[in-house]
Design a protein around this motif. Structure first.
Motif, PDB file in Angstrom:
ATOM      1  N   MET A   1       0.922  -1.188   0.011  1.00 53.26           N
ATOM      2  CA  MET A   1      -0.117   0.413   0.278  1.00 53.26           C
ATOM      3  C   MET A   1       1.070   0.976  -0.071  1.00 53.26           C
ATOM      4  N   ALA A   2       1.055   1.955  -0.631  1.00 51.26           N
ATOM      5  CA  ALA A   2       0.955   3.318  -1.069  1.00 51.26           C
ATOM      6  C   ALA A   2       0.618   4.468  -0.540  1.00 51.26           C
ATOM      7  N   GLY A   3       0.489   4.392   1.222  1.00 52.62           N
ATOM      8  CA  GLY A   3      -0.784   5.232   1.872  1.00 52.62           C
ATOM      9  C   GLY A   3      -1.979   6.136   0.892  1.00 52.62           C
TER      10      GLY A   3
ATOM     11  N   VAL B   1      -9.612  -1.330  -3.519  1.00 53.46           N
ATOM     12  CA  VAL B   1     -10.662  -1.489  -4.255  1.00 53.46           C
ATOM     13  C   VAL B   1     -11.733  -2.733  -3.516  1.00 53.46           C
ATOM     14  N   GLY B   2     -11.572  -3.548  -3.090  1.00 58.37           N
ATOM     15  CA  GLY B   2     -12.273  -4.670  -2.645  1.00 58.37           C
ATOM     16  C   GLY B   2     -11.516  -5.672  -1.597  1.00 58.37           C
ATOM     17  N   GLU B   3     -12.336  -6.599  -1.037  1.00 57.41           N
ATOM     18  CA  GLU B   3     -11.192  -7.597  -0.209  1.00 57.41           C
ATOM     19  C   GLU B   3     -10.028  -7.975  -1.303  1.00 57.41           C
ATOM     20  N   GLY B   4      -8.658  -7.785  -0.158  1.00 55.38           N
ATOM     21  CA  GLY B   4      -7.230  -8.006  -0.234  1.00 55.38           C
ATOM     22  C   GLY B   4      -6.660  -6.998  -2.061  1.00 55.38           C
ATOM     23  N   VAL B   5      -7.738  -6.623  -2.300  1.00 55.92           N
ATOM     24  CA  VAL B   5      -6.625  -5.996  -3.551  1.00 55.92           C
ATOM     25  C   VAL B   5      -7.076  -4.173  -3.810  1.00 55.92           C
ATOM     26  N   ALA B   6      -5.871  -3.895  -3.739  1.00 54.99           N
ATOM     27  CA  ALA B   6      -5.786  -2.252  -3.924  1.00 54.99           C
ATOM     28  C   ALA B   6      -5.469  -1.577  -5.328  1.00 54.99           C
ATOM     29  N   LEU B   7      -5.594  -0.583  -5.356  1.00 56.93           N
ATOM     30  CA  LEU B   7      -5.446   0.399  -7.194  1.00 56.93           C
ATOM     31  C   LEU B   7      -3.893   1.565  -6.266  1.00 56.93           C
TER      32      LEU B   7
ATOM     33  N   GLU C   1       5.709   5.065  -7.791  1.00 59.07           N
ATOM     34  CA  GLU C   1       6.497   4.290  -6.834  1.00 59.07           C
ATOM     35  C   GLU C   1       5.596   2.957  -6.724  1.00 59.07           C
ATOM     36  N   VAL C   2       4.870   2.575  -7.218  1.00 64.68           N
ATOM     37  CA  VAL C   2       4.410   0.375  -7.388  1.00 64.68           C
ATOM     38  C   VAL C   2       5.424   0.371  -8.604  1.00 64.68           C
ATOM     39  N   LEU C   3       5.286   0.714  -9.759  1.00 62.65           N
ATOM     40  CA  LEU C   3       5.937  -0.015 -11.124  1.00 62.65           C
ATOM     41  C   LEU C   3       7.502   0.510 -10.397  1.00 62.65           C
ATOM     42  N   GLU C   4       8.426   1.016  -9.606  1.00 64.50           N
ATOM     43  CA  GLU C   4       9.930   0.648  -9.101  1.00 64.50           C
ATOM     44  C   GLU C   4       9.503  -1.100  -8.134  1.00 64.50           C
TER      45      GLU C   4
ATOM     46  N   PRO D   1       7.294  -5.514  -2.592  1.00 66.43           N
ATOM     47  CA  PRO D   1       6.473  -5.661  -4.084  1.00 66.43           C
ATOM     48  C   PRO D   1       5.102  -6.619  -3.785  1.00 66.43           C
ATOM     49  N   PRO D   2       3.947  -6.110  -4.206  1.00 66.56           N
ATOM     50  CA  PRO D   2       3.128  -6.473  -3.698  1.00 66.56           C
ATOM     51  C   PRO D   2       2.902  -8.443  -4.482  1.00 66.56           C
ATOM     52  N   ARG D   3       2.524  -8.900  -3.563  1.00 62.40           N
ATOM     53  CA  ARG D   3       2.562 -10.860  -4.281  1.00 62.40           C
ATOM     54  C   ARG D   3       2.119 -10.838  -5.682  1.00 62.40           C
TER      55      ARG D   3
END
Length: 189
Positions: free
Chosen positions: A92-94, A100-106, A111-114, A122-124
């Protein structure tokens, strides 16, 4: 729609004959939905020949890990030059990440690309999509009433799985619909 009827975190399954080739056999994860708008990312429309490592290279994001040649997806017709990363919520980037839903974010930041490239945690699981699908006030609700879309619960296989060609039929099967029995002509009783 009353309280609790919003579809954030649910999946939209395009009905045959949707009348818009941009959404033919599309499977869309709704990322945000309220009375004013809805926003989603198609999770089964690969951009042929464009892999995540290719795109990161074009963006000068250096990878420090071996990356699978996952295809970049076309998330929707709006803002196609902008990238959106759907990912598991172990990253999570603050305030830059939207649950978005259970266990998922956007997240839509560099920074997420890095992180995906091995710099940081990194995310799983993740996917990168260019563009998104958007609806104005009442538009998605109207399309649902007109049976343009069916809905189902999201799961990691439908969102992040690599079998893009079969995600649509798998989503239909999840709600007990055999894709081969659907026709592109709808009737009204």
């Amino acid at each position: 729609m009353g309280d609790g009827a919003f579809l954030s975190g649910k999946m939209l399954i395009a009905m045959p004959g949707i009348g818009d080739p941009r959404f033919e056999r599309a499977l869309v994860l709704i990322c945000a939905h309220d009375e004013g708008h809805a926003m989603g990312i198609a999770v089964n429309r690969p951009v042929e020949g464009l892999t995540l490592p290719d795109l990161l290279g074009r963006l000068d994001v250096k990878t420090s890990v071996d990356m699978a040649p996952d295809l970049v997806l076309l998330g929707g017709p709006v803002d196609r030059e902008r990238g959106f990363v759907l990912h598991t919520d172990d990253y999570m980037a603050g305030e830059h990440s939207l649950e978005v839903g259970e266990g998922v974010a956007l997240t839509a930041t560099r920074e997420v690309l890095e992180a995906m490239a091995g710099h940081g945690h990194p995310p799983r699981r993740s996917l990168l999509a260019l563009g998104y699908a958007g609806w104005g006030p009442g538009q998605l609700e109207r399309e649902l009433r007109e049976n343009v879309w069916l809905t189902c619960e999201a799961d990691e296989a439908l969102i992040f799985g690599p079998d893009h060609a079969h995600k649509w039929s798998k989503a239909l099967a999840k709600i007990g619909v055999d894709a081969s029995l659907l026709t592109s002509t709808a009737g009204r009783a």
